[in-house]
Design a protein around this motif. Structure first.
Motif, PDB file in Angstrom:
ATOM      1  N   TRP A 193      12.302   5.487   0.194  1.00 33.29           N
ATOM      2  CA  TRP A 193      11.812   4.095  -0.329  1.00 33.29           C
ATOM      3  C   TRP A 193      10.418   3.817  -0.039  1.00 33.29           C
ATOM      4  CZ3 TRP A 193      14.688   0.382  -3.016  1.00 33.29           C
ATOM      5  CH2 TRP A 193      16.216   0.519  -3.120  1.00 33.29           C
ATOM      6  N   TRP A 194       9.525   3.525  -0.706  1.00 33.60           N
ATOM      7  CA  TRP A 194       8.338   2.703  -0.919  1.00 33.60           C
ATOM      8  C   TRP A 194       8.097   1.566  -0.880  1.00 33.60           C
ATOM      9  CZ3 TRP A 194       9.436   7.464  -2.547  1.00 33.60           C
ATOM     10  CH2 TRP A 194       8.973   8.724  -1.855  1.00 33.60           C
ATOM     11  N   PHE A 195       7.296   0.568  -0.368  1.00 33.92           N
ATOM     12  CA  PHE A 195       7.272  -0.789  -0.388  1.00 33.92           C
ATOM     13  C   PHE A 195       5.616  -1.158  -0.457  1.00 33.92           C
ATOM     14  CE2 PHE A 195      11.611  -0.382   1.255  1.00 33.92           C
ATOM     15  CZ  PHE A 195      12.324  -0.964   0.234  1.00 33.92           C
ATOM     16  N   ASN A 196       5.226  -1.960  -1.515  1.00 31.02           N
ATOM     17  CA  ASN A 196       3.686  -2.117  -1.300  1.00 31.02           C
ATOM     18  C   ASN A 196       3.744  -3.698  -1.135  1.00 31.02           C
ATOM     19  OD1 ASN A 196       1.083  -2.719  -2.216  1.00 31.02           O
ATOM     20  ND2 ASN A 196       1.541  -2.778  -4.222  1.00 31.02           N
ATOM     21  N   SER A 234       4.687   0.559   3.113  1.00 29.91           N
ATOM     22  CA  SER A 234       5.663   1.057   3.932  1.00 29.91           C
ATOM     23  C   SER A 234       6.752   1.805   3.341  1.00 29.91           C
ATOM     24  CB  SER A 234       6.514  -0.028   4.172  1.00 29.91           C
ATOM     25  OG  SER A 234       5.798  -1.160   5.098  1.00 29.91           O
ATOM     26  N   TYR A 235       7.130   2.878   4.189  1.00 33.98           N
ATOM     27  CA  TYR A 235       8.108   4.109   3.895  1.00 33.98           C
ATOM     28  C   TYR A 235       9.109   3.730   4.562  1.00 33.98           C
ATOM     29  CZ  TYR A 235       9.887   8.918   3.644  1.00 33.98           C
ATOM     30  OH  TYR A 235      10.769   9.868   3.292  1.00 33.98           O
ATOM     31  N   TRP A 236      10.474   4.114   3.992  1.00 33.34           N
ATOM     32  CA  TRP A 236      11.624   4.134   4.801  1.00 33.34           C
ATOM     33  C   TRP A 236      12.913   5.140   4.331  1.00 33.34           C
ATOM     34  CZ3 TRP A 236      16.626   2.635   3.344  1.00 33.34           C
ATOM     35  CH2 TRP A 236      17.613   2.473   4.492  1.00 33.34           C
ATOM     36  N   THR A 237      13.627   5.525   5.207  1.00 34.84           N
ATOM     37  CA  THR A 237      14.700   6.450   4.943  1.00 34.84           C
ATOM     38  C   THR A 237      15.687   5.919   5.798  1.00 34.84           C
ATOM     39  OG1 THR A 237      14.432   8.185   6.093  1.00 34.84           O
ATOM     40  CG2 THR A 237      13.130   8.207   4.243  1.00 34.84           C
ATOM     41  N   THR A 279       1.826  12.209   1.330  1.00 37.29           N
ATOM     42  CA  THR A 279       0.840  11.436   1.972  1.00 37.29           C
ATOM     43  C   THR A 279       1.339  10.181   2.704  1.00 37.29           C
ATOM     44  OG1 THR A 279      -1.103  12.374   0.834  1.00 37.29           O
ATOM     45  CG2 THR A 279      -1.553  10.583   2.425  1.00 37.29           C
ATOM     46  N   TYR A 280       2.496   9.665   2.269  1.00 39.89           N
ATOM     47  CA  TYR A 280       2.779   8.335   2.634  1.00 39.89           C
ATOM     48  C   TYR A 280       4.426   8.555   2.902  1.00 39.89           C
ATOM     49  CZ  TYR A 280      -1.612   6.654   0.763  1.00 39.89           C
ATOM     50  OH  TYR A 280      -2.977   6.349   0.579  1.00 39.89           O
ATOM     51  N   GLY A 281       4.503   9.564   3.756  1.00 46.46           N
ATOM     52  CA  GLY A 281       5.778   9.715   4.248  1.00 46.46           C
ATOM     53  C   GLY A 281       6.904  10.508   3.539  1.00 46.46           C
ATOM     54  N   GLY A 282       6.348  10.975   2.466  1.00 43.48           N
ATOM     55  CA  GLY A 282       7.514  11.496   1.677  1.00 43.48           C
ATOM     56  C   GLY A 282       8.025  13.002   1.684  1.00 43.48           C
TER      57      GLY A 282
END
Length: 407
Positions: free
Chosen positions: A341-344, A352-355, A403-406
């Motif tokens: 998940w990504w949240f702007n 923000s990035y979350w798993t 680049t953003y946690g993926g």
């Protein structure tokens, strides 16, 4: 970001919040909470009902009366030139992007909000082309004045293929009205804060309701004459649409519901997850410690709703498959892909990035940032598309998701 809530709740003012500032490269990720901060809530509290035949008789009458143009015809008649990104634009992982023409870049009454692409619609097959074109689609709302009330909404179809010119075309979103004997249409005065394209259907967020549904095979031809304020059927069966040549009529509605003990969702943004075949949505809210007028003051939520098996439509009734309570606020964008998940957060200029396994991390992001869309690629890195709504600084751009946690 402006949101609208149900009439039974407090109404929200339809004034857009604009953010300024030049993008800066993202620093290394830093911790942004733990799994105890981002919590799972019962998905069964969130349901949808879908009606894809709501305007069937009126749509059929409009198609018969006005005729339709396929997407490739609309793009053959594209009449705006997109530009390159601003020279000052810099963001970590930048892959590509563009800006609208000067008129659209500086229009304080019309603001870009949602973003989706033909890669959402068809995946990577045939180079991600829909009806022969690889496209970036952006949703907009138009106010009656700068920072005024919502007046109407539209989409912009942007060619994104070296085979075609760097062109784009605007298409007005309309709601059918009248009778099958005398069909007409009217403006849709919503925020259009998120948009997802899946198969032939376009889903546009309606903050207080859920999603309005459109069929990309039913783009109608209209007369570009008349005055800028004329909309719908006029005398002599002439159809005007604020001088737009094309309108896209609504075909149905996907309506959100919550259990009696749960606050209704604010559909601030949406995006498509092709892996789980679902649409995810999140809410723009403010913390109670620093409240902002006319927005919900509570922790936001993100909810996933699966499509019917093997379909690009929702079942008549759908229960959410995942629901999260989030520790981040001022969320204008959400994306999910393969469990990530990504949240702007536009207000905090953070992505923000979350798993569930890795937890969360946060990166520097853009000012005035809006929706997110995941771009699958078989030959290059997968991307995240996003855009800025800020007048005079409307960069539409893609970054490498890794680049953003993926990862």
């Amino acid at each position: 970001m402006v949101i609208q809530v149900r009439n039974t709740a407090r109404a929200l003012i339809a004034a857009g919040l604009l953010f300024t500032g030049v993008l800066t490269a993202a620093p290394p990720a830093t911790a942004a909470g733990t799994l105890t901060a981002l919590t799972t809530v019962p998905a069964s509290d969130f349901t949808l009902t879908a009606d894809y035949h709501q305007y069937e008789a009126l749509d059929a009458a409009l198609v018969s009366t006005l005729g339709t143009s396929a997407v490739h015809t609309v793009m053959d008649n594209a009449n705006h030139d997109r530009q390159g990104l601003a020279s000052s634009f810099s963001v970590a992982g930048l892959s590509t992007g563009f800006r609208f023409d000067d008129g659209d870049d500086g229009d304080c009454q019309s603001l870009p909000q949602g973003i989706t692409t033909s890669r959402d619609a068809v995946g990577t097959a045939n180079g991600g082309n829909y009806d022969g074109h690889q496209l970036v689609l952006v949703s907009w709302y138009t106010a009656d004045a700068c920072k005024g009330k919502h007046q109407r909404s539209r989409i912009t179809l942007v060619d994104w293929d070296a085979t075609y010119p760097n062109k784009y075309r605007k298409v007005l979103l309309v709601e059918p009205t009248g009778t099958p004997a005398a069909p007409s249409f009217k403006d849709i005065p919503i925020h259009a804060g998120g948009v997802s394209w899946y198969g032939d259907y376009l889903y546009v967020a309606d903050t207080a309701v859920g999603m309005r549904v459109f069929d990309m095979r039913k783009i109608l031809n209209t007369d570009t004459g008349g005055t800028a304020d004329q909309i719908g059927r006029q005398s002599g069966s002439v159809y005007y649409a604020h001088n737009y040549a094309y309108v896209l009529p609504q075909v149905g509605t996907v309506t959100a519901h919550t259990s009696s003990s749960v606050t209704a969702l604010a559909w601030s943004s949406i995006s498509l997850d092709r892996v789980s075949k679902s649409i995810v949505t999140t809410e723009y809210t403010c913390p109670t410690t620093t409240p902002c007028p006319d927005f919900p003051e509570r922790e936001p939520r993100a909810v996933r709703f699966p499509f019917a098996p093997g379909a690009t439509t929702f079942a008549a009734s759908t229960t959410a498959s995942q629901a999260l309570r989030l520790p981040w606020y001022h969320l204008n964008g959400v994306a999910s892909h393969n469990g990530r998940w990504w949240f702007n957060s536009s207000g905090e200029k953070k992505l923000s990035y979350w798993t569930p396994t890795a937890g969360s991390s946060t990166f520097a992001w853009v000012g005035g940032g809006e929706s997110l869309s995941y771009w699958e690629d078989t030959t290059g890195p997968d991307l995240l598309w996003s855009l800025q709504e800020t007048t005079g600084n409307r960069n539409v751009f893609a970054v490498t998701q890794a680049t953003y946690g993926g990862g």
